[in-house]
Design a protein around this motif. Structure first.
Motif, PDB file in Angstrom:
ATOM      1  N   SER A   4       0.825  -1.196   0.000  1.00  0.00           N
ATOM      2  CA  SER A   4       0.000   0.000   0.000  1.00  0.00           C
ATOM      3  C   SER A   4       0.861   1.248   0.000  1.00  0.00           C
ATOM      4  O   SER A   4       1.073   1.844   1.042  1.00  0.00           O
ATOM      5  N   PRO A   5       1.392   1.679  -1.147  1.00  0.00           N
ATOM      6  CA  PRO A   5       2.306   2.819  -1.146  1.00  0.00           C
ATOM      7  C   PRO A   5       1.645   4.125  -0.723  1.00  0.00           C
ATOM      8  O   PRO A   5       2.237   4.905   0.003  1.00  0.00           O
ATOM      9  N   ASP A  11       2.032   6.216   9.609  1.00  0.00           N
ATOM     10  CA  ASP A  11       2.434   5.029  10.354  1.00  0.00           C
ATOM     11  C   ASP A  11       1.171   4.286  10.769  1.00  0.00           C
ATOM     12  O   ASP A  11       0.508   4.653  11.732  1.00  0.00           O
ATOM     13  N   GLU A  12       0.848   3.256  10.030  1.00  0.00           N
ATOM     14  CA  GLU A  12      -0.403   2.544  10.225  1.00  0.00           C
ATOM     15  C   GLU A  12      -0.357   1.608  11.428  1.00  0.00           C
ATOM     16  O   GLU A  12       0.699   1.090  11.779  1.00  0.00           O
ATOM     17  N   THR A  13      -1.518   1.387  12.004  1.00  0.00           N
ATOM     18  CA  THR A  13      -1.649   0.487  13.138  1.00  0.00           C
ATOM     19  C   THR A  13      -2.257  -0.832  12.670  1.00  0.00           C
ATOM     20  O   THR A  13      -2.798  -0.932  11.570  1.00  0.00           O
ATOM     21  N   ILE A  14      -2.186  -1.830  13.534  1.00  0.00           N
ATOM     22  CA  ILE A  14      -2.790  -3.130  13.252  1.00  0.00           C
ATOM     23  C   ILE A  14      -4.298  -2.961  13.072  1.00  0.00           C
ATOM     24  O   ILE A  14      -4.902  -3.574  12.197  1.00  0.00           O
ATOM     25  N   GLU A  15      -4.884  -2.099  13.855  1.00  0.00           N
ATOM     26  CA  GLU A  15      -6.325  -1.841  13.745  1.00  0.00           C
ATOM     27  C   GLU A  15      -6.682  -1.288  12.365  1.00  0.00           C
ATOM     28  O   GLU A  15      -7.693  -1.669  11.780  1.00  0.00           O
ATOM     29  N   SER A  49       5.940   0.673  11.995  1.00  0.00           N
ATOM     30  CA  SER A  49       7.325   1.058  12.300  1.00  0.00           C
ATOM     31  C   SER A  49       7.817   0.417  13.595  1.00  0.00           C
ATOM     32  O   SER A  49       8.977   0.019  13.693  1.00  0.00           O
ATOM     33  N   SER A  50       6.955   0.288  14.592  1.00  0.00           N
ATOM     34  CA  SER A  50       7.386  -0.358  15.839  1.00  0.00           C
ATOM     35  C   SER A  50       7.616  -1.852  15.618  1.00  0.00           C
ATOM     36  O   SER A  50       8.538  -2.430  16.191  1.00  0.00           O
ATOM     37  N   LEU A  51       6.802  -2.476  14.772  1.00  0.00           N
ATOM     38  CA  LEU A  51       7.010  -3.890  14.465  1.00  0.00           C
ATOM     39  C   LEU A  51       8.293  -4.091  13.674  1.00  0.00           C
ATOM     40  O   LEU A  51       9.015  -5.061  13.891  1.00  0.00           O
ATOM     41  N   ALA A  69       2.039  -3.371   4.890  1.00  0.00           N
ATOM     42  CA  ALA A  69       0.622  -3.653   4.680  1.00  0.00           C
ATOM     43  C   ALA A  69       0.460  -4.222   3.274  1.00  0.00           C
ATOM     44  O   ALA A  69       1.001  -3.688   2.314  1.00  0.00           O
ATOM     45  N   ILE A  70      -0.266  -5.328   3.163  1.00  0.00           N
ATOM     46  CA  ILE A  70      -0.441  -6.009   1.881  1.00  0.00           C
ATOM     47  C   ILE A  70      -1.913  -5.994   1.482  1.00  0.00           C
ATOM     48  O   ILE A  70      -2.789  -6.259   2.306  1.00  0.00           O
ATOM     49  N   GLU A  71      -2.159  -5.689   0.219  1.00  0.00           N
ATOM     50  CA  GLU A  71      -3.516  -5.697  -0.332  1.00  0.00           C
ATOM     51  C   GLU A  71      -3.658  -6.835  -1.331  1.00  0.00           C
ATOM     52  O   GLU A  71      -2.672  -7.311  -1.887  1.00  0.00           O
ATOM     53  N   ARG A  72      -4.882  -7.230  -1.577  1.00  0.00           N
ATOM     54  CA  ARG A  72      -5.165  -8.225  -2.617  1.00  0.00           C
ATOM     55  C   ARG A  72      -4.825  -7.639  -3.984  1.00  0.00           C
ATOM     56  O   ARG A  72      -4.910  -6.433  -4.193  1.00  0.00           O
ATOM     57  N   ASP A  73      -4.476  -8.500  -4.934  1.00  0.00           N
ATOM     58  CA  ASP A  73      -4.245  -8.070  -6.308  1.00  0.00           C
ATOM     59  C   ASP A  73      -5.571  -7.575  -6.878  1.00  0.00           C
ATOM     60  O   ASP A  73      -6.600  -8.241  -6.773  1.00  0.00           O
ATOM     61  N   GLU A  74      -5.570  -6.395  -7.483  1.00  0.00           N
ATOM     62  CA  GLU A  74      -6.800  -5.795  -7.989  1.00  0.00           C
ATOM     63  C   GLU A  74      -7.445  -6.616  -9.102  1.00  0.00           C
ATOM     64  O   GLU A  74      -8.662  -6.710  -9.186  1.00  0.00           O
TER      65      GLU A  74
END
Length: 84
Positions: A4-5, A11-15, A49-51, A69-74
């Motif tokens: 997810s560029p 800085d994304e969270t698990i939530e 970043s903490s992970l 973060a990984i997304e499904r192939d469109e």
């Protein structure tokens, strides 16, 4: 691999990953291993970043890893394959 560029600037969270139907991945810069990690193993407020700072590659032991973060192939709708 579809990361997810646009969303990676914050800085994304698990939530955030959970609510946006994305998965947590780890990429090793040393051996190029890519694996998925279970979101339930981490607190909802943990950030990518903490992970990244706390994880190591289980294959080669390097701490040169990145949590992403990984997304499904469109086009296909499939998740990218793990590589070891």
């Amino acid at each position: 691999m579809t990361s997810s560029p646009a969303k990676a600037k914050t800085d994304e969270t698990i939530e955030m990953l959970e609510t946006s139907d994305r998965r947590l991945g780890i990429v090793c810069a040393h051996c190029a291993r890519f694996r998925y990690l279970k979101l339930t193993n981490y607190a909802l407020e943990d950030t990518l970043s903490s992970l990244t700072k706390s994880l190591k590659c289980s294959r080669c032991g390097s701490d040169e890893v990145e949590a992403i973060a990984i997304e499904r192939d469109e086009k296909s709708g499939y998740w990218p394959a793990e590589r070891s």
